[in-house]
Design a protein around this motif. Structure first.
Motif, PDB file in Angstrom:
ATOM      1  N   ARG A   1      10.918   0.365  -1.737  1.00 26.52           N
ATOM      2  CA  ARG A   1      10.888  -0.482  -0.538  1.00 26.52           C
ATOM      3  C   ARG A   1      11.530   0.257   0.639  1.00 26.52           C
ATOM      4  NH1 ARG A   1       9.054  -5.844   0.787  1.00 26.52           N
ATOM      5  NH2 ARG A   1       7.860  -5.217  -1.023  1.00 26.52           N
ATOM      6  N   THR A   2      12.686   0.861   0.401  1.00 28.15           N
ATOM      7  CA  THR A   2      13.393   1.602   1.454  1.00 28.15           C
ATOM      8  C   THR A   2      12.542   2.771   1.964  1.00 28.15           C
ATOM      9  OG1 THR A   2      15.522   1.011   0.501  1.00 28.15           O
ATOM     10  CG2 THR A   2      15.492   2.920   1.977  1.00 28.15           C
ATOM     11  N   MET A   3      11.973   3.529   1.038  1.00 27.23           N
ATOM     12  CA  MET A   3      11.159   4.680   1.414  1.00 27.23           C
ATOM     13  C   MET A   3       9.898   4.241   2.168  1.00 27.23           C
ATOM     14  SD  MET A   3      11.709   6.850  -2.092  1.00 27.23           S
ATOM     15  CE  MET A   3      11.058   8.444  -1.625  1.00 27.23           C
ATOM     16  N   ALA A   4       9.288   3.154   1.723  1.00 24.91           N
ATOM     17  CA  ALA A   4       8.083   2.647   2.380  1.00 24.91           C
ATOM     18  C   ALA A   4       8.401   2.172   3.795  1.00 24.91           C
ATOM     19  CB  ALA A   4       7.466   1.514   1.557  1.00 24.91           C
ATOM     20  N   ILE A   5       9.516   1.496   3.951  1.00 26.52           N
ATOM     21  CA  ILE A   5       9.915   1.022   5.286  1.00 26.52           C
ATOM     22  C   ILE A   5      10.133   2.212   6.218  1.00 26.52           C
ATOM     23  CG2 ILE A   5      11.814  -0.069   6.572  1.00 26.52           C
ATOM     24  CD1 ILE A   5      11.916  -2.147   4.255  1.00 26.52           C
ATOM     25  N   ASN A   6      10.735   3.281   5.716  1.00 21.64           N
ATOM     26  CA  ASN A   6      10.942   4.478   6.542  1.00 21.64           C
ATOM     27  C   ASN A   6       9.621   5.054   7.033  1.00 21.64           C
ATOM     28  OD1 ASN A   6      13.731   4.382   6.347  1.00 21.64           O
ATOM     29  ND2 ASN A   6      13.813   5.764   4.600  1.00 21.64           N
TER      30      ASN A   6
ATOM     31  N   PHE B   1       9.721   5.385  -8.971  1.00 28.32           N
ATOM     32  CA  PHE B   1      10.913   4.956  -8.232  1.00 28.32           C
ATOM     33  C   PHE B   1      11.187   3.472  -8.471  1.00 28.32           C
ATOM     34  CE2 PHE B   1       9.703   8.680  -5.681  1.00 28.32           C
ATOM     35  CZ  PHE B   1      10.935   9.314  -5.553  1.00 28.32           C
ATOM     36  N   SER B   2      12.456   3.083  -8.402  1.00 24.15           N
ATOM     37  CA  SER B   2      12.820   1.675  -8.563  1.00 24.15           C
ATOM     38  C   SER B   2      12.253   0.871  -7.399  1.00 24.15           C
ATOM     39  CB  SER B   2      14.345   1.530  -8.588  1.00 24.15           C
ATOM     40  OG  SER B   2      14.875   1.779  -7.288  1.00 24.15           O
ATOM     41  N   LYS B   3      12.123  -0.429  -7.597  1.00 26.52           N
ATOM     42  CA  LYS B   3      11.567  -1.307  -6.572  1.00 26.52           C
ATOM     43  C   LYS B   3      12.371  -1.205  -5.270  1.00 26.52           C
ATOM     44  CE  LYS B   3      10.012  -6.062  -5.909  1.00 26.52           C
ATOM     45  NZ  LYS B   3       8.590  -5.868  -5.690  1.00 26.52           N
ATOM     46  N   GLU B   4      13.678  -1.178  -5.384  1.00 27.24           N
ATOM     47  CA  GLU B   4      14.540  -1.098  -4.195  1.00 27.24           C
ATOM     48  C   GLU B   4      14.339   0.225  -3.446  1.00 27.24           C
ATOM     49  OE1 GLU B   4      19.203  -0.556  -3.650  1.00 27.24           O
ATOM     50  OE2 GLU B   4      18.676  -2.513  -4.519  1.00 27.24           O
ATOM     51  N   THR B   5      14.287   1.317  -4.199  1.00 30.07           N
ATOM     52  CA  THR B   5      14.096   2.644  -3.590  1.00 30.07           C
ATOM     53  C   THR B   5      12.729   2.745  -2.930  1.00 30.07           C
ATOM     54  OG1 THR B   5      15.568   3.646  -5.206  1.00 30.07           O
ATOM     55  CG2 THR B   5      14.074   5.130  -4.046  1.00 30.07           C
TER      56      THR B   5
ATOM     57  N   ASN C   1       0.829  -1.202   0.000  1.00 30.33           N
ATOM     58  CA  ASN C   1       0.000   0.000   0.000  1.00 30.33           C
ATOM     59  C   ASN C   1       0.865   1.253   0.000  1.00 30.33           C
ATOM     60  OD1 ASN C   1      -3.138   0.197   0.464  1.00 30.33           O
ATOM     61  ND2 ASN C   1      -2.497  -1.791   1.291  1.00 30.33           N
ATOM     62  N   VAL C   2       1.879   1.268   0.846  1.00 34.77           N
ATOM     63  CA  VAL C   2       2.741   2.447   0.963  1.00 34.77           C
ATOM     64  C   VAL C   2       3.636   2.572  -0.272  1.00 34.77           C
ATOM     65  CG1 VAL C   2       4.487   3.603   2.372  1.00 34.77           C
ATOM     66  CG2 VAL C   2       2.643   2.325   3.488  1.00 34.77           C
TER      67      VAL C   2
END
Length: 165
Positions: free
Chosen positions: A22-27, A16-20, A6-7
């Protein structure tokens, strides 16, 4: 979609790339207090957590104007206080305009720079008050005499306008 999906969705739309993403969503998930629930579906978490998820999705979109309708209403007092504090910090860093609809005068004064009280249908602005407390604000501002006086004044104006409608 799960909490993290969702995020991430807002970041995916922005390319944004999948990796980016994921990092931003986790933050954002960590900020909003949903760490450990990333792989849950919204129907598997509490109403308060669903409300936090909605806020996380909105923040992920990085809007210039954010409209929030009772964003902290279904949270317990401790979580609400913590998220209000974090929200003020985020608003200061990200510099976006926020319109918050709330029935909580104390919350409006604490979070706002201006409080507008609206009438019922048809909705009209009945009272406007500039909030004199500088940023950064901390929770202790709620105990200042000036804060309590402003709360009392606004409450009185609201009662006066409600009795005339």
């Amino acid at each position: 979609m799960t909490v993290i999906e969702n995020v991430e969705f807002a970041y995916e739309i922005k390319g944004f790339s999948k990796e980016t993403r994921r990092t931003m969503a986790i933050n954002i998930i960590n900020f909003i207090g949903l760490r450990g629930f990333e792989n849950y579906y919204p129907n598997e978490i509490s109403g308060g957590m669903q409300q936090r998820l909605a806020l996380a999705r909105a923040l992920a979109a990085e809007p210039s104007v954010l409209l929030l309708d009772e964003p902290f209403s279904s949270l317990d007092a401790e979580t609400r206080t913590e998220l209000e504090k974090e929200f003020l910090n985020l608003q200061k860093t990200k510099k976006f305009t926020t319109i918050i609809v709330t029935h909580d005068i104390r919350q409006a004064i604490y979070l706002g720079d201006r409080v507008m009280v609206m009438s019922g249908i048809p909705a009209n602005i009945k009272v406007t008050s500039e909030i004199p407390f500088p940023h950064p604000r901390n929770i202790n501002v709620r105990y200042l005499k000036e804060f309590l006086d402003l709360e009392k004044d606004l409450s009185s104006k609201i009662r006066k306008h409600n009795s005339h409608e």
